[in-house]
Motif scaffolding. Structure first.
Motif, PDB file in Angstrom:
ATOM      1  N   LEU A   1       0.841  -1.196   0.000  1.00 27.52           N
ATOM      2  CA  LEU A   1       0.000   0.000   0.000  1.00 27.52           C
ATOM      3  C   LEU A   1       0.873   1.240   0.000  1.00 27.52           C
ATOM      4  O   LEU A   1       1.867   1.305   0.718  1.00 27.52           O
ATOM      5  CB  LEU A   1      -0.897   0.035   1.239  1.00 27.52           C
ATOM      6  CG  LEU A   1      -1.858  -1.128   1.448  1.00 27.52           C
ATOM      7  CD1 LEU A   1      -2.630  -0.937   2.754  1.00 27.52           C
ATOM      8  CD2 LEU A   1      -2.806  -1.269   0.280  1.00 27.52           C
ATOM      9  N   THR A   2       0.488   2.225  -0.791  1.00 27.90           N
ATOM     10  CA  THR A   2       1.141   3.530  -0.774  1.00 27.90           C
ATOM     11  C   THR A   2       0.114   4.519  -0.243  1.00 27.90           C
ATOM     12  O   THR A   2      -0.859   4.842  -0.931  1.00 27.90           O
ATOM     13  CB  THR A   2       1.601   3.948  -2.184  1.00 27.90           C
ATOM     14  OG1 THR A   2       2.532   2.986  -2.656  1.00 27.90           O
ATOM     15  CG2 THR A   2       2.249   5.320  -2.159  1.00 27.90           C
ATOM     16  N   PRO A   3       0.277   4.976   1.004  1.00 24.31           N
ATOM     17  CA  PRO A   3      -0.718   5.896   1.576  1.00 24.31           C
ATOM     18  C   PRO A   3      -0.742   7.220   0.828  1.00 24.31           C
ATOM     19  O   PRO A   3       0.247   7.628   0.218  1.00 24.31           O
ATOM     20  CB  PRO A   3      -0.243   6.086   3.021  1.00 24.31           C
ATOM     21  CG  PRO A   3       1.198   5.722   3.010  1.00 24.31           C
ATOM     22  CD  PRO A   3       1.397   4.730   1.907  1.00 24.31           C
ATOM     23  N   THR A   4      -1.886   7.885   0.917  1.00 25.06           N
ATOM     24  CA  THR A   4      -2.038   9.156   0.218  1.00 25.06           C
ATOM     25  C   THR A   4      -1.091  10.225   0.765  1.00 25.06           C
ATOM     26  O   THR A   4      -0.676  11.103   0.032  1.00 25.06           O
ATOM     27  CB  THR A   4      -3.488   9.658   0.304  1.00 25.06           C
ATOM     28  OG1 THR A   4      -3.877   9.726   1.680  1.00 25.06           O
ATOM     29  CG2 THR A   4      -4.427   8.723  -0.448  1.00 25.06           C
ATOM     30  N   TYR A   5      -0.767  10.136   2.036  1.00 25.40           N
ATOM     31  CA  TYR A   5       0.277  10.980   2.614  1.00 25.40           C
ATOM     32  C   TYR A   5       0.818  10.274   3.852  1.00 25.40           C
ATOM     33  O   TYR A   5       0.178   9.369   4.388  1.00 25.40           O
ATOM     34  CB  TYR A   5      -0.206  12.410   2.911  1.00 25.40           C
ATOM     35  CG  TYR A   5      -1.290  12.530   3.949  1.00 25.40           C
ATOM     36  CD1 TYR A   5      -0.995  12.866   5.265  1.00 25.40           C
ATOM     37  CD2 TYR A   5      -2.622  12.313   3.621  1.00 25.40           C
ATOM     38  CE1 TYR A   5      -1.986  12.981   6.218  1.00 25.40           C
ATOM     39  CE2 TYR A   5      -3.620  12.423   4.564  1.00 25.40           C
ATOM     40  CZ  TYR A   5      -3.296  12.760   5.865  1.00 25.40           C
ATOM     41  OH  TYR A   5      -4.281  12.871   6.804  1.00 25.40           O
ATOM     42  N   SER A   6       1.993  10.676   4.314  1.00 22.25           N
ATOM     43  CA  SER A   6       2.692   9.928   5.356  1.00 22.25           C
ATOM     44  C   SER A   6       1.937   9.840   6.668  1.00 22.25           C
ATOM     45  O   SER A   6       2.094   8.877   7.401  1.00 22.25           O
ATOM     46  CB  SER A   6       4.093  10.501   5.589  1.00 22.25           C
ATOM     47  OG  SER A   6       3.995  11.826   6.055  1.00 22.25           O
ATOM     48  N   GLY A   7       1.099  10.793   6.982  1.00 20.94           N
ATOM     49  CA  GLY A   7       0.353  10.763   8.238  1.00 20.94           C
ATOM     50  C   GLY A   7      -1.082  10.313   8.070  1.00 20.94           C
ATOM     51  O   GLY A   7      -1.911  10.563   8.943  1.00 20.94           O
ATOM     52  N   CYS A   8      -1.386   9.633   6.982  1.00 16.57           N
ATOM     53  CA  CYS A   8      -2.768   9.227   6.692  1.00 16.57           C
ATOM     54  C   CYS A   8      -3.303   8.339   7.818  1.00 16.57           C
ATOM     55  O   CYS A   8      -2.783   7.265   8.070  1.00 16.57           O
ATOM     56  CB  CYS A   8      -2.830   8.483   5.371  1.00 16.57           C
ATOM     57  SG  CYS A   8      -4.480   7.880   4.967  1.00 16.57           S
ATOM     58  N   PRO A   9      -4.362   8.795   8.511  1.00 18.61           N
ATOM     59  CA  PRO A   9      -4.897   8.011   9.622  1.00 18.61           C
ATOM     60  C   PRO A   9      -5.644   6.759   9.174  1.00 18.61           C
ATOM     61  O   PRO A   9      -5.895   5.870   9.980  1.00 18.61           O
ATOM     62  CB  PRO A   9      -5.847   8.993  10.316  1.00 18.61           C
ATOM     63  CG  PRO A   9      -6.264   9.934   9.243  1.00 18.61           C
ATOM     64  CD  PRO A   9      -5.077  10.055   8.318  1.00 18.61           C
ATOM     65  N   ALA A  10      -5.962   6.653   7.894  1.00 19.03           N
ATOM     66  CA  ALA A  10      -6.725   5.508   7.399  1.00 19.03           C
ATOM     67  C   ALA A  10      -5.851   4.327   7.000  1.00 19.03           C
ATOM     68  O   ALA A  10      -6.368   3.245   6.740  1.00 19.03           O
ATOM     69  CB  ALA A  10      -7.583   5.936   6.213  1.00 19.03           C
ATOM     70  N   VAL A  11      -4.528   4.501   6.967  1.00 22.76           N
ATOM     71  CA  VAL A  11      -3.663   3.439   6.455  1.00 22.76           C
ATOM     72  C   VAL A  11      -3.732   2.174   7.315  1.00 22.76           C
ATOM     73  O   VAL A  11      -3.697   1.062   6.781  1.00 22.76           O
ATOM     74  CB  VAL A  11      -2.219   3.932   6.235  1.00 22.76           C
ATOM     75  CG1 VAL A  11      -1.462   4.084   7.538  1.00 22.76           C
ATOM     76  CG2 VAL A  11      -1.473   3.013   5.295  1.00 22.76           C
TER      77      VAL A  11
END
Length: 168
Positions: free
Chosen positions: A46-56
């Motif tokens: 998975l590549t999160p939408t941004y580094s702090g994405c709480p949904a990852v």
């Protein structure tokens, strides 16, 4: 043998809905970066939408749970941060689903300068069509919407507010 093609495991992981944009699958959103099968081991990237994405964490748990429920005994979900995620990875199907849900999809990022490891974030410089009436006389009301990846907009034509996914 390691498989990275669209296998059964890929199809299962690709169908997992995004927790913040449930009308999209992880494949629609472009965060499913790959699925590898090696014997009985499946690794989903998975590549999160941004580094702090709480949904990852929820995405990872959902992918893990669905693959195990489908009979894969050894599942590993890993993060891949390079290359970074971009809104350009949202599929055409994903963009259509966003618009149908009343959320304006992001525009292209190709016209923005970038360097490896740096994001070029800034105001939208192209027309934003209202997902409700299609009008382009729209304005941004707030850079911050219900989630970090969305902004609040309004159509001057139909006067309706709508959310818009920001370009990254």
């Amino acid at each position: 043998m390691v498989t990275t093609v669209h296998s059964r495991a890929w199809e299962i992981a690709a169908a997992v809905p995004d927790p913040e944009l449930p009308m999209l699958t992880l494949a629609d959103l472009g965060v499913l970066a790959g699925v590898e099968e090696d014997g009985t081991t499946v690794t989903a990237w998975l590549t999160p939408t941004y580094s702090g994405c709480p949904a990852v964490a929820e995405m990872a748990a959902d992918v893990d749970g669905r693959l195990r429920a489908a009979g894969y005994p050894d599942v590993r979900v890993r993060l891949r941060l390079d290359p970074p995620w971009s809104t350009d990875l949202i599929t055409e199907e994903g963009r259509r689903k966003l618009a149908e849900a009343g959320i304006a999809p992001p525009g292209p990022t190709a016209d923005r300068p970038s360097s490896p490891g740096l994001l070029a974030l800034g105001p939208t410089r192209h027309l934003v069509a209202c997902p409700l009436c299609g009008g382009t006389d729209t304005e941004e009301l707030s850079r911050f919407g219900s989630t970090a990846c969305k902004a609040l907009w309004r159509c001057r034509g139909c006067r309706e507010p709508f959310e818009r996914v920001k370009e990254i």
